[in-house]
Design an enzyme around this catalytic site. Structure first.
Site, PDB file in Angstrom:
ATOM      1  CB  CYS A   1      -1.661   0.509   8.260  1.00  0.00           C
ATOM      2  SG  CYS A   1      -0.400   1.676   8.414  1.00  0.00           S
TER       3      CYS A   1
ATOM      4  CD  GLU B   1       5.437  -0.705  12.571  1.00  0.00           C
ATOM      5  OE1 GLU B   1       4.309  -0.132  12.701  1.00  0.00           O
ATOM      6  OE2 GLU B   1       6.315  -0.628  13.639  1.00  0.00           O
TER       7      GLU B   1
ATOM      8  CG  ASN C   1      -0.413  -0.209   2.370  1.00  0.00           C
ATOM      9  OD1 ASN C   1       0.522  -0.958   2.537  1.00  0.00           O
ATOM     10  ND2 ASN C   1      -0.800   0.622   3.655  1.00  0.00           N
TER      11      ASN C   1
ATOM     12  N   GLY D   1       1.479 -12.050   9.524  1.00  0.00           N
ATOM     13  CA  GLY D   1       2.396 -11.651  10.731  1.00  0.00           C
ATOM     14  C   GLY D   1       2.305 -12.840  11.593  1.00  0.00           C
TER      15      GLY D   1
ATOM     16  N   GLY E   1       2.718  -5.758   7.390  1.00  0.00           N
ATOM     17  CA  GLY E   1       1.626  -6.307   6.473  1.00  0.00           C
ATOM     18  C   GLY E   1       0.423  -6.788   7.293  1.00  0.00           C
ATOM     19  N   GLY E   2      -0.215  -7.703   7.025  1.00  0.00           N
ATOM     20  CA  GLY E   2      -1.353  -8.291   7.543  1.00  0.00           C
ATOM     21  C   GLY E   2      -1.268  -9.220   8.672  1.00  0.00           C
TER      22      GLY E   2
HETATM   23  P1  NAP Z   1       0.186  -9.129   3.194  1.00  0.00           P
HETATM   24  O1  NAP Z   1      -0.683  -9.849   2.490  1.00  0.00           O
HETATM   25  O2  NAP Z   1       0.543  -9.545   4.866  1.00  0.00           O
HETATM   26  O3  NAP Z   1       1.554  -9.075   2.660  1.00  0.00           O
HETATM   27  C1  NAP Z   1       2.621  -8.388   3.372  1.00  0.00           C
HETATM   28  C2  NAP Z   1       4.095  -8.746   2.539  1.00  0.00           C
HETATM   29  O4  NAP Z   1       4.464  -9.909   3.372  1.00  0.00           O
HETATM   30  C3  NAP Z   1       4.284  -8.890   1.224  1.00  0.00           C
HETATM   31  O5  NAP Z   1       5.592  -8.704   0.831  1.00  0.00           O
HETATM   32  C4  NAP Z   1       3.972 -10.449   1.229  1.00  0.00           C
HETATM   33  O6  NAP Z   1       4.376 -11.083   0.087  1.00  0.00           O
HETATM   34  C5  NAP Z   1       4.613 -11.127   2.397  1.00  0.00           C
HETATM   35  N1  NAP Z   1       4.139 -12.269   2.903  1.00  0.00           N
HETATM   36  C6  NAP Z   1       2.894 -12.935   2.848  1.00  0.00           C
HETATM   37  N2  NAP Z   1       2.852 -14.132   3.276  1.00  0.00           N
HETATM   38  C7  NAP Z   1       4.490 -14.498   3.629  1.00  0.00           C
HETATM   39  C8  NAP Z   1       5.001 -15.434   4.441  1.00  0.00           C
HETATM   40  N3  NAP Z   1       4.123 -16.515   4.672  1.00  0.00           N
HETATM   41  N4  NAP Z   1       6.153 -15.296   4.683  1.00  0.00           N
HETATM   42  C9  NAP Z   1       6.954 -14.170   4.537  1.00  0.00           C
HETATM   43  N5  NAP Z   1       6.216 -13.315   3.755  1.00  0.00           N
HETATM   44  C10 NAP Z   1       5.098 -13.367   3.341  1.00  0.00           C
HETATM   45  O7  NAP Z   1      -0.319  -7.919   3.393  1.00  0.00           O
HETATM   46  P2  NAP Z   1      -0.586  -6.621   2.141  1.00  0.00           P
HETATM   47  O8  NAP Z   1      -1.995  -7.072   1.749  1.00  0.00           O
HETATM   48  O9  NAP Z   1       0.514  -6.513   1.423  1.00  0.00           O
HETATM   49  O10 NAP Z   1      -0.707  -5.387   3.011  1.00  0.00           O
HETATM   50  C11 NAP Z   1      -1.692  -4.946   3.614  1.00  0.00           C
HETATM   51  C12 NAP Z   1      -1.927  -5.017   5.308  1.00  0.00           C
HETATM   52  O11 NAP Z   1      -0.547  -4.597   5.565  1.00  0.00           O
HETATM   53  C13 NAP Z   1      -2.603  -4.625   5.867  1.00  0.00           C
HETATM   54  O12 NAP Z   1      -3.348  -5.424   7.110  1.00  0.00           O
HETATM   55  C14 NAP Z   1      -2.153  -3.387   6.629  1.00  0.00           C
HETATM   56  O13 NAP Z   1      -3.019  -2.733   7.829  1.00  0.00           O
HETATM   57  C15 NAP Z   1      -0.874  -3.666   6.851  1.00  0.00           C
HETATM   58  N6  NAP Z   1      -0.039  -2.630   6.777  1.00  0.00           N
HETATM   59  C16 NAP Z   1       0.459  -2.328   8.243  1.00  0.00           C
HETATM   60  C17 NAP Z   1       1.292  -1.045   8.284  1.00  0.00           C
HETATM   61  C18 NAP Z   1       1.831  -0.539   9.613  1.00  0.00           C
HETATM   62  O14 NAP Z   1       2.813   0.256   9.361  1.00  0.00           O
HETATM   63  N7  NAP Z   1       1.415  -1.081  10.571  1.00  0.00           N
HETATM   64  C19 NAP Z   1       1.496  -0.202   7.122  1.00  0.00           C
HETATM   65  C20 NAP Z   1       1.009  -0.758   5.808  1.00  0.00           C
HETATM   66  C21 NAP Z   1       0.191  -1.856   5.786  1.00  0.00           C
HETATM   67  P3  NAP Z   1       3.560 -11.218  -1.156  1.00  0.00           P
HETATM   68  O15 NAP Z   1       3.047  -9.870  -1.705  1.00  0.00           O
HETATM   69  O16 NAP Z   1       4.150 -12.294  -2.160  1.00  0.00           O
HETATM   70  O17 NAP Z   1       2.384 -12.291  -0.881  1.00  0.00           O
END
Ligand code: NAP
Length: 473
Positions: free
Chosen positions: A279, A245, A149, A230, A225-226
């Site tokens: 987020c 995060e 994002n 996490g 990420g999500g």
């Molecule tokens: P996501 O689906 O959790 O993916 C985040 C990252 O993790 C991607 O690079 C993804 O790779 C990787 N990933 C997924 N499964 C994994 C695994 N088993 N092992 C290692 N890496 C893995 O999240 P998203 O859809 O990109 O982002 C949205 C989420 O991020 C929301 O929940 C949002 O609230 C959160 N977020 C939090 C913050 C904060 O600072 N608190 C900031 C921004 C976003 P792939 O893309 O290859 O699946």
């Protein structure tokens, strides 16, 4: 584009298409890394750390300053990539690229303030004649995993402090938005970062994630990420440092004495920035019943003015969601809430990946859109009449990143600041306000540890004590 492994930009026959979600055109491809690439990244990162830990603070800072200059001089190029591969409009993307310049600059500045302290060894019997201190040392290989994002600035939030601290980094950017991240790595290498210090591996998280996360050569996993990913990563990491995060459901209280215009404008922007994929995007608006109707009218009126569509047009206010599937999920959640009795005040429609900015009221507690992070352009309004109950409602869900309150009453503001259970409380701003150098992170399912340059540097370094026994003094 290519990935950077062991100092070389490399490609693979197995490629991943990077798609513009507005028109589904293929913008570029990136290699889909395999297990051998994971091993190359890990072993090269170990060698990279031997280089990075010996680089002077001056050299690290100069590289980060230079990278900031490079990004600044090509701001439009960076912004266009952000806008094309992700959801952001060109105006939103320009802001992100500008913030990235600040993130890199602040990382350079903070590298000069990695300080230790002297230790009063003689504060306990037996410690006489000892003198000493602690340094903060780089932690080693940092694995940075980033979301889609904010495809540039959230990557900078990991690379900047990791390099400032003297670590080596393996970056795994989100598969849907890898291009901005690769451009940032290119800028760092152009700025003089020895390429062995940074590995940029592109590939599917569920495929290459486990061998990276669980490897003992990695000393810290810095994940944004999500919650689901996490939890998985925390389960695989073993004994190493973890920074998380994660998501949220950002509550905002609008109290009866609020500056209504300010509250409406900030909350509309905070709800629909980056098509709600943020987020700290506003999800739950708890509005005092005395001003509820007026707030609702103005909020819906302003939302209806939002222009959605082509991200590259200057007058577009909101672009598409990251994929059509994500847009369908949000559409389904809105329908479920409406089937359970919620009223759709505006929006609710979808075309491809474009979801209309949507405002709901009467959302029941058992609707998914009430209790899960929506990560889309929808917001729920709830009337409240008691501050304690509003705070309890804000705290009722298992997230706690940022919360906010609009009020002119300093006592109300202080009570909310003290009692809202989260990583930060914004007074007279929506939750969607962040300074890149403030401590940023959450409690409960919103995460572990803090980012924000100075604070990331604390997480990405470890104290090392040095004690001299000097019997002759
Ligand atoms: P996501 O689906 O959790 O993916 C985040 C990252 O993790 C991607 O690079 C993804 O790779 C990787 N990933 C997924 N499964 C994994 C695994 N088993 N092992 C290692 N890496 C893995 O999240 P998203 O859809 O990109 O982002 C949205 C989420 O991020 C929301 O929940 C949002 O609230 C959160 N977020 C939090 C913050 C904060 O600072 N608190 C900031 C921004 C976003 P792939 O893309 O290859 O699946």
């Amino acid at each position: 584009m290519k990935m950077l492994l062991n100092g070389q930009w490399v490609d693979r026959d197995d490629k991943i298409d990077v798609i513009d979600p507005f028109d589904n055109s293929v913008i570029d491809t990136v290699p889909s890394a395999n297990n051998a690439d994971v091993e190359t990244a890990l072993s090269a990162a170990v060698k990279g750390f031997e280089i990075s830990k010996r680089m002077s603070v001056y050299d690290r800072a100069q590289i980060l300053y230079k990278a900031a200059q490079i990004i600044s001089s090509r701001l439009e190029e960076f912004a266009t990539i952000i806008a094309r591969e992700g959801s952001k409009t060109i105006n939103e993307a320009r802001k992100e690229a500008g913030r990235c310049v600040n993130t890199m600059t602040c990382s350079a500045e903070e590298s000069k303030r990695i300080l230790g302290e002297t230790i009063p060894w003689d504060s306990f019997p037996g410690g006489e004649k000892r003198r000493g201190f602690y340094y903060r040392f780089p932690i080693g290989v940092v694995l940075a995993i980033t979301p889609f994002n904010d495809p540039l600035n959230l990557v900078a939030h990991k690379l900047g402090p990791a390099i400032a601290a003297g670590n080596s980094v393996i970056l795994k950017p989100a598969t849907v938005t890898p291009l901005s991240a690769i451009k940032l790595v290119e800028a760092l290498v152009e700025a003089g970062l020895p390429p062995q210090v940074i590995q940029c591996i592109t590939g599917i998280g569920s495929k290459i994630g486990d061998p990276l996360v669980s490897d003992e050569r990695v000393r810290m996993v810095s994940f944004t990420g999500g919650v689901e990913a996490g939890k998985h990563i925390a389960g695989k990491a073993g004994i190493k440092k973890i920074g998380m995060e994660l998501g949220s459901d950002s509550p905002v209280i609008v109290w009866k004495d609020a500056d209504l215009k300010l509250a409406v404008e900030s909350c509309v922007s905070g709800s629909f920035w980056a098509a709600g994929q943020n987020c700290i995007g506003v999800q739950r608006l708890l509005v005092h019943k005395d001003i509820y109707d007026e707030f609702k009218t103005q909020f819906v009126e302003l939302t209806k003015k939002y222009k959605i569509g082509d991200k590259l047009k200057e007058d577009t206010d909101m672009g598409p969601m990251i994929t059509e599937n994500e847009a369908k999920r949000v559409e389904k959640w809105v329908k479920e809430a409406s089937d359970k009795g919620a009223k759709v005040l505006t929006g609710g429609g979808r075309k491809g990946a474009l979801v209309e900015p949507t405002v709901l009221e009467n959302v029941p507690a058992d609707a998914t859109i009430h209790y899960e992070e929506v990560f889309g352009p929808t917001v729920n309004l709830y009337p409240v009449d008691d501050l304690d109950k509003a705070i309890a409602e804000a705290n009722s869900l298992p997230y706690g990143l940022l919360a906010a309150i609009f009020t002119r009453d300093v006592e109300v503001a202080f009570k909310a600041a003290y009692e809202l259970d989260c990583g930060g409380v914004m007074i007279n701003d929506s939750t969607d306000y962040r300074l890149d150098s403030m401590p940023f992170g959450g409690v409960k399912y919103s995460g572990l540890g803090r980012e924000g340059l100075k604070f990331s540097l604390q997480e990405m370094t470890e104290p090392k004590v040095v004690c001299f026994n000097l019997p002759g003094i």
